[in-house]
Scaffold this active site. Sequence first.
Site, PDB file in Angstrom:
ATOM      1  N   ASP A 145      -7.274  -2.432  -5.302  1.00 36.85           N
ATOM      2  CA  ASP A 145      -6.234  -3.367  -4.872  1.00 36.85           C
ATOM      3  C   ASP A 145      -6.715  -4.237  -3.706  1.00 36.85           C
ATOM      4  O   ASP A 145      -6.058  -5.204  -3.350  1.00 36.85           O
ATOM      5  CB  ASP A 145      -4.993  -2.559  -4.449  1.00 36.85           C
ATOM      6  CG  ASP A 145      -3.775  -3.445  -4.188  1.00 36.85           C
ATOM      7  OD1 ASP A 145      -3.523  -4.356  -5.006  1.00 36.85           O
ATOM      8  OD2 ASP A 145      -3.089  -3.237  -3.166  1.00 36.85           O
ATOM      9  N   GLU A 185     -11.143 -11.350   0.156  1.00 41.63           N
ATOM     10  CA  GLU A 185      -9.968 -11.625  -0.686  1.00 41.63           C
ATOM     11  C   GLU A 185      -9.578 -13.104  -0.560  1.00 41.63           C
ATOM     12  O   GLU A 185      -9.528 -13.606   0.560  1.00 41.63           O
ATOM     13  CB  GLU A 185      -8.798 -10.740  -0.244  1.00 41.63           C
ATOM     14  CG  GLU A 185      -9.085  -9.264  -0.490  1.00 41.63           C
ATOM     15  CD  GLU A 185      -7.974  -8.326  -0.024  1.00 41.63           C
ATOM     16  OE1 GLU A 185      -6.908  -8.805   0.389  1.00 41.63           O
ATOM     17  OE2 GLU A 185      -8.192  -7.107  -0.065  1.00 41.63           O
ATOM     18  N   HIS A 236      -4.128  -7.124  -4.023  1.00 46.74           N
ATOM     19  CA  HIS A 236      -3.561  -6.586  -2.776  1.00 46.74           C
ATOM     20  C   HIS A 236      -2.029  -6.491  -2.884  1.00 46.74           C
ATOM     21  O   HIS A 236      -1.294  -7.088  -2.091  1.00 46.74           O
ATOM     22  CB  HIS A 236      -3.979  -7.451  -1.582  1.00 46.74           C
ATOM     23  CG  HIS A 236      -3.943  -6.710  -0.266  1.00 46.74           C
ATOM     24  ND1 HIS A 236      -4.875  -6.876   0.714  1.00 46.74           N
ATOM     25  CD2 HIS A 236      -3.080  -5.790   0.230  1.00 46.74           C
ATOM     26  CE1 HIS A 236      -4.590  -6.113   1.761  1.00 46.74           C
ATOM     27  NE2 HIS A 236      -3.485  -5.442   1.481  1.00 46.74           N
TER      28      HIS A 236
HETATM   29  C1  MLT Z   1      -0.602  -3.763   5.241  1.00 45.79           C
HETATM   30  O1  MLT Z   1      -1.510  -3.808   6.069  1.00 45.79           O
HETATM   31  O2  MLT Z   1       0.569  -3.626   5.571  1.00 45.79           O
HETATM   32  C2  MLT Z   1      -0.890  -3.868   3.796  1.00 45.79           C
HETATM   33  O3  MLT Z   1      -2.221  -3.974   3.492  1.00 45.79           O
HETATM   34  C3  MLT Z   1      -0.036  -4.878   3.149  1.00 45.79           C
HETATM   35  C4  MLT Z   1      -0.436  -6.284   3.169  1.00 45.79           C
HETATM   36  O4  MLT Z   1      -1.248  -6.731   3.959  1.00 45.79           O
HETATM   37  O5  MLT Z   1       0.066  -6.999   2.313  1.00 45.79           O
END
Ligand code: MLT
Length: 296
Positions: A255, A260, A278
Amino acid sequence: MKVLISDNLPDICKTILESADIQVITKTDFTPEELQKEIGVYNGLIIRSSTQCTPEIIERADKLQAICRAGVGVDNVNVPAATKKGVIVMNTPGGNTTSTAEHAITLLLALSRNIPQACNSVREGKWERKKFTGTQVSGKILGVIGLGKIGKEVAKRAIALEMKVLGYDPFVSNEKIPHLNIHLVKDLDEIYRQADYITLHIPLIKDTKNLISNREFELMKNGVRIINCARGGIISEDALYDALVSGKVAGAAIDVFEKEPPEGNKLLELDNVLPTPHLGALTEEAQYAVARDAAE
Ligand code: MLT
């Protein structure tokens, strides 16, 4: 008091702040240069994933008291620069726990039953039942690396699926998880040696960068399956690629990527990779919760 919300967040964030007589500006299309110019007038900044709080921006944030990331990781904030400037950096650690744990379990099951590959095949007009014979998760060993909020929720759900759960977390002792049927191991290598599935729930920091690389894949069982809903970079992508090609790793659900979006990433060329963009925390419920927590 003036707060800037610089990434997309549900309205609840603004509503709570305004009900406390805070002036809220929502502007989600600042370029880094524009933000650097404008940041000086704000007392608070609420972000999600897009805004990069670089040292250059923080340096100009003369009135800023706090930056809050509506999410768990604060990777997009330069914390040393904020600390130097006297700006508190906060996260919202609880809001997306359940959603991320559910995503990890979704990927675990999808990997086991070849769901994306089977969907694509049916869409192409094929009916390849034997090819997509899966594996049962019941009775299998799941190694959970990191037993914080999310890791524990993943373990609970895996136990409900009749998996045996091995857990590793240097900061957690048996006393802290008495109600969960997790078998804690002291040596991370035990997870690599015993697990049929490995899921990661740790942050990306200096010590966890490339935590899983060639040596660790060597130790693993043949046909292990890997799930990473934590952060790209914890698993070496080159080593994972080789392990997937050799068949050492039967499948990986990823994920999160080192970069990214993962343009040009060779992992995407492999059939036994199940990539998602993600999505761990991306549910309506989790987004509402992190927006509310950030405002509060
Ligand atoms: C987070 O750090 O809360 C997660 O990876 C969620 C995100 O960044 O979308």
